[in-house]
Design a protein around this motif. Structure first.
Motif: not given
Length: 146
Positions: A19, A23, A26, A37-38, A40-41, A44-45, A61
């Motif tokens: 993990s 991280t 990314y 990274f967060t 980016y997540l 994505l959602v 998430l």
């Protein structure tokens, strides 16, 4: 033959290291876009379905609203997201992608894909089996209400 320490025999430690390494990888890829990274997540959602309630993003998430709100606020300040009050619940916010976020989707995804290809990730690791195993592991933990 090298003797493994107790730490090196722990599945949790290998998952933690993987993990952490994801991280970091990314973070390097996303740095030119000034995204974490967060963040980016979160994108994505929203790229999957725009105009979501903040609590829906958090649920997807696995982030609490107290953790997610500062991330959304930073992304809003940087021009990635817009936030409006929900007409149904004045305490809730609807989060939407801005034109910047919509227009950056393809370049960001291309940068991520290029990095994964350059790392030979798919050749060196059976990514499909790994994904299946991790999904099963996470489903197990979810059943245990962890």
């Amino acid at each position: 033959m090298e003797k493994l320490s107790k730490l090196d025999q722990q599945l949790c430690f290998e998952v933690y290291k993987a993990s952490s390494n994801f991280t970091k990888m990314y973070a390097r890829v996303l740095e030119p876009f000034e995204l974490t990274f967060t963040q980016y997540l979160v994108l994505l959602v929203l790229w999957e379905g725009d105009r979501l309630m903040a609590k829906e993003i958090g649920a997807r998430l696995g982030l609490g609203i107290g953790t997610l709100n500062p991330i959304i606020s930073r992304m809003e300040a940087a021009g990635w997201l817009s936030k409006e009050q929900s007409p149904e619940d004045k305490r809730a916010s609807i989060i939407s992608l801005t034109e910047k976020a919509k227009g950056s989707h393809d370049p960001i995804e291309a940068a991520v894909a290029d990095k994964l290809v350059s790392c030979n990730f798919m050749e060196d690791v059976n990514a499909i089996a790994l994904m299946k195993n991790l999904k099963e592991l996470n489903a197990f933990f979810k059943e245990m209400n962890l």
